[in-house]
Every structure is written in C-alpha cells, then in structure tokens.
Design a protein around this motif. Sequence first.
Motif, PDB file in Angstrom:
ATOM      1  N   ASP A 228       0.829  -1.207   0.000  1.00  0.00           N
ATOM      2  CA  ASP A 228       0.000   0.000   0.000  1.00  0.00           C
ATOM      3  C   ASP A 228       0.863   1.257   0.000  1.00  0.00           C
ATOM      4  O   ASP A 228       0.589   2.229  -0.713  1.00  0.00           O
ATOM      5  CB  ASP A 228      -0.910   0.029   1.228  1.00  0.00           C
ATOM      6  CG  ASP A 228      -1.912  -1.107   1.258  1.00  0.00           C
ATOM      7  OD1 ASP A 228      -2.240  -1.651   0.186  1.00  0.00           O
ATOM      8  OD2 ASP A 228      -2.372  -1.455   2.361  1.00  0.00           O
TER       9      ASP A 228
ATOM     10  N   SER B 250      -3.010  -8.278  -2.764  1.00  0.00           N
ATOM     11  CA  SER B 250      -2.767  -6.871  -2.429  1.00  0.00           C
ATOM     12  C   SER B 250      -2.047  -6.141  -3.554  1.00  0.00           C
ATOM     13  O   SER B 250      -2.332  -4.972  -3.836  1.00  0.00           O
ATOM     14  CB  SER B 250      -1.949  -6.764  -1.134  1.00  0.00           C
ATOM     15  OG  SER B 250      -2.727  -7.109  -0.011  1.00  0.00           O
TER      16      SER B 250
ATOM     17  N   ASN C 244      -3.552  -2.835  -5.666  1.00  0.00           N
ATOM     18  CA  ASN C 244      -2.804  -1.586  -5.785  1.00  0.00           C
ATOM     19  C   ASN C 244      -2.457  -1.237  -7.224  1.00  0.00           C
ATOM     20  O   ASN C 244      -2.437  -0.054  -7.590  1.00  0.00           O
ATOM     21  CB  ASN C 244      -1.565  -1.641  -4.900  1.00  0.00           C
ATOM     22  CG  ASN C 244      -1.894  -1.353  -3.451  1.00  0.00           C
ATOM     23  OD1 ASN C 244      -2.042  -0.198  -3.058  1.00  0.00           O
ATOM     24  ND2 ASN C 244      -2.041  -2.396  -2.650  1.00  0.00           N
TER      25      ASN C 244
END
Length: 535
Positions: free
Chosen positions: A173, A334, A338
């Motif tokens: 992130d 993830s 992103n």
Amino acid sequence: MNYRILSYCLLGLLVLACKMESKEREKELPDPRPNILFIMSDDHAYQAISAYDSTLIHTPNIDRIAREGMLFSNATVTNSICAPSRATILTGKHTHINGKIDNLTPFDTTQVTFPQLFQKAGYQTAMFGKLHFGNSPKGFDEFMIVPGQGRYMNPDFITTKGDTIQKMGYATDIITDLSLEWLEKKRDPNKPFLMMYLHKAPHRPWWPKAEKFKTYLKKEIPEPASLFDDYSHRGTAAKTAEMNIFKHMLTSYDCKVYPEVLEEMGIETDPRDEKLFNGVEMSRLTPEQQAEYLPILDAIAADFRAKWPLMDEKGKTRWKYQRYMQDYLASISSVDDNVGRVLDYLEENQLTENTLVVYTSDQGFYLGEHGWFDKRFMYKESFRTPLLVKWPHTIKPGITSDEMVQNLDFAQTFLEAAGIQAPNDMQGESLMPLFTGNMEQWDRESVYYHYYEYPGEHTVKRHYGISSKAYKLIHFYHDVDEWELYDLKKDPNEMHNVYDDPAYGDIRKKLKKDLKGLRLKYKDSEELDQKFIAS
C-alpha cells in the motif's frame, strides 16, 4: 520607397513576433513523447496471474493490462535471481557484463542505465519500492527505495537525500501511495515521465496484509501435478537443490507457526525460525497491528498442533504447501488491488492514452511444481516471467505473443518508444516490432541463460543454456559436468531429460552449435566461467 521599406520592416517584425509567440506556445504544450510506467513485483510467478492461468487466483487489475494490450507467453529472464535480474533490466546487458552475477557480487556502477538516458533526454524520472541493490540509483529525480529486501510491515525507505525514514502500514500500500503522490503532486504535466513502481511482494516470507491473511487462510489451493516429483528423469542438480517444500521450507519462518509451538512439540527448529517473529515482521508491529495478526497466527498454531503429529511425509508436504500458497497468493492479491489504484489514476487523469504500461516480475517462481519453492533454475516456472504491456494506439488490445523475449530487451524497448538512442553496447532487442506487428523486423529464435550463485542458498548448481520454443538445452557445470535436453512440445512440464536419447542426436548437435554461437554473441566464455568461480 520609404513606405515600402517601412512596410517590409513591419511585416518582418510581425513574422518574428509570430514565431516567438509560437515557440512560447510550444514550450507550454506537453511533450508528446510517451510516459513509461514500469511495474515490477518480486518473485511473482506467471502461474499466479489469471490472465495466464485462473487456477490459483483471480487478478482482475493486472489482467486489465493484458486485456487492453499484449500478453507474452514466452517472456524469460537471463539469470533467475533478484538483484542480477534487476541489473539486467536497468542496463540491457547480461549479468556477466554488468557485474551483478549473483546477489552478493557488486554491481559495476560505471554501467549506464536506461533511466540515466531518459533523464538526460528531458524525462522526469522516479523510482518507488524495491531496487534490491545499491542505495542511490542513478538517473532518478526522486526515489524512495527499501533497503535491501525491505520489510512488509512499517517499512524503512532510503530517500533521494540519502536519509532513511519509516512509513507506517503495509509495504504494498505504501509503495503505491508514494507513487500516486508523486504523480499527483510532483509530476510536471508538461514533461513525459518514467516511473518505476516496484513491489516487494510477493517475496519470501510472504507476509500478507491482515485482512488478506485471514481470507486466504480459509482457501484450499489446488496442488500441481508434479508436487511429488522424484526427479528420476533429471540429473544431479534437481536432486540436490535445497528448495523442497517438505524438507527445506521453514515451519515457523515460512509457514508462520510460532517457534514456541515447535519447541513444545519437540520439533527441531532453524535459527531463521526466530527471525520472522523476533526480527523481520512481528517485532515491527504496533500493538494495534498485533491485535489484527495474533488471532490469525493463533489459528495457524491450533491447526498445526491438531494435524501435524497425525500426518505422514506426504500429508506434511500438503500442509506446508497450503500454508505457503495461502500467504503467497494473499500477498499477490494486495499487489493486484494496488495496481488497480494506479491504473484508475491514469484513467481519471487522462494519462492512459499516452502511457506505455508494463507489468512484470524479476523472475518466475515455483509454486509447488516439482515439489519446490523459490527459483534459480532454467526450468520453466523459474525461467519464465510474466510480461503484460499496454500502449493505446500502438499495441492492439487482447493480443498474445509467444515470441522468445527477455528482460534483457526492456531497456532498448523503452528507449526506442521514447525516441532516445540506445548505446551500442546494450545486448537486447527492442520489442517495438512485436508491439506494432512488424514481424519481418523480428528474427530471434532462441535465448540465452546463465545462473551463477553456487555454492549458495538453495544449492542450485551453476548452469547455462539455450531455449527456443521447441527445445531447451542446459549445461550444469562447476562441480558437475551434466547436460539436460527437453522437448518442450512433447514434454511442456520438462519431466524427461532426453539428452542421451539417440532420436535427439541431430537436435542435440544443432543446439550445442547454437549455444556456442549465443555465448560468442553475448561475450560469455569458459574463461569467464572460471573467473567467476575463482572469485
């Protein structure tokens, strides 16, 4: 007469003023050259991208790049290990030329990298994420890179100023946040940009974001057909490599079982088992973050206590495989989220049309095939790497290419796309003919590979080789002298070495000749092999 001269003077002044005004307007207009967005993850196997194969995971955002552009099914690396692969990408040269033959040998800092050429040509340049070697990459107006391997939780970053700062949160992130912040607040809209957006994930120890960790812990991951390969049709190298899921995957460091649970059960531990919980990730967590992770880790410990004593070797292999893949795929989920954030930003800010977007990894990875994790070998899952590229108005959407391309080619491709002259000593080939469909300008039939890090972690022996679409020839050397040949059409999973099969005599002879030619072309030699062994 004087009136005529005066008229000419006034006309000349008017023309001059118009030209000056035109030049001023040109200065204000955006540079028409394309932006380059280079997205790379670490150890992301092509098998774990649904555009290639949807068996393991759905990656809708990475798939968008393939849907809107081109997917390469035969993209490969020149040396399947992290830092050497990155050095090859930056320089457009094989590792024996740029000096970075393994993760320990220093990079030759006199080498010119393609970002330096972009910066010199007027591009705005930035790098965020994981470089993996060196703390001051050349050619970047701004960078924030993790030291070495970096950390998943609350990672440190080295900045352009040379200082180190910590950012709180999950690395995937944060790297995206930094990239988007640069695009939003620091990018000059009148200049084209080159941005390298480089994820740490899904590198070992495959530490997922808490909510992904919890979700994927409940999933049952399909097993590969070769999970219990006995290497009976391979040579010494496969039989002696130390990356077997049952034997070499660490129960605590890799599978996230508390070290004290192993001690309670009388199970031998490895010094690295303590590292995950007391040094690498858990010790970095805030109390709030620990509260998110501890229930998940408790559930893993309870499952291990209940099942492990009752399982045979195959059962334990399967348990470790599930733990490995749950965390690995959760980490990739993830990354995909992103990547979607960045693609959305490009669309929302009218940058999509003039931006060449690349998604790749520094190499492939074993997801249980042949019973392995990690990479290093020239065998398929390690040698191949994902490569998806989109560039509106140049690349037609939804195309698949099976041409033999390599990470060696990236530098020259980007330079040609930007209209920048590539140095003569770069060793790759621009992929522009494949982007535009000018196949008469593409004539590569085979690619070259060379792996050096032995003796070393995972004990994969040194080897070099040649691969075409139809065949692969590998020479293992140093403390062995063994050859392997695979018929990729009949045996796509490379299960049977046919080097000694008389039926392949002519093919073996031709491949050896072609391999010798590639060694000469890329300036590799037995003398260099011995030099690197001695060093």
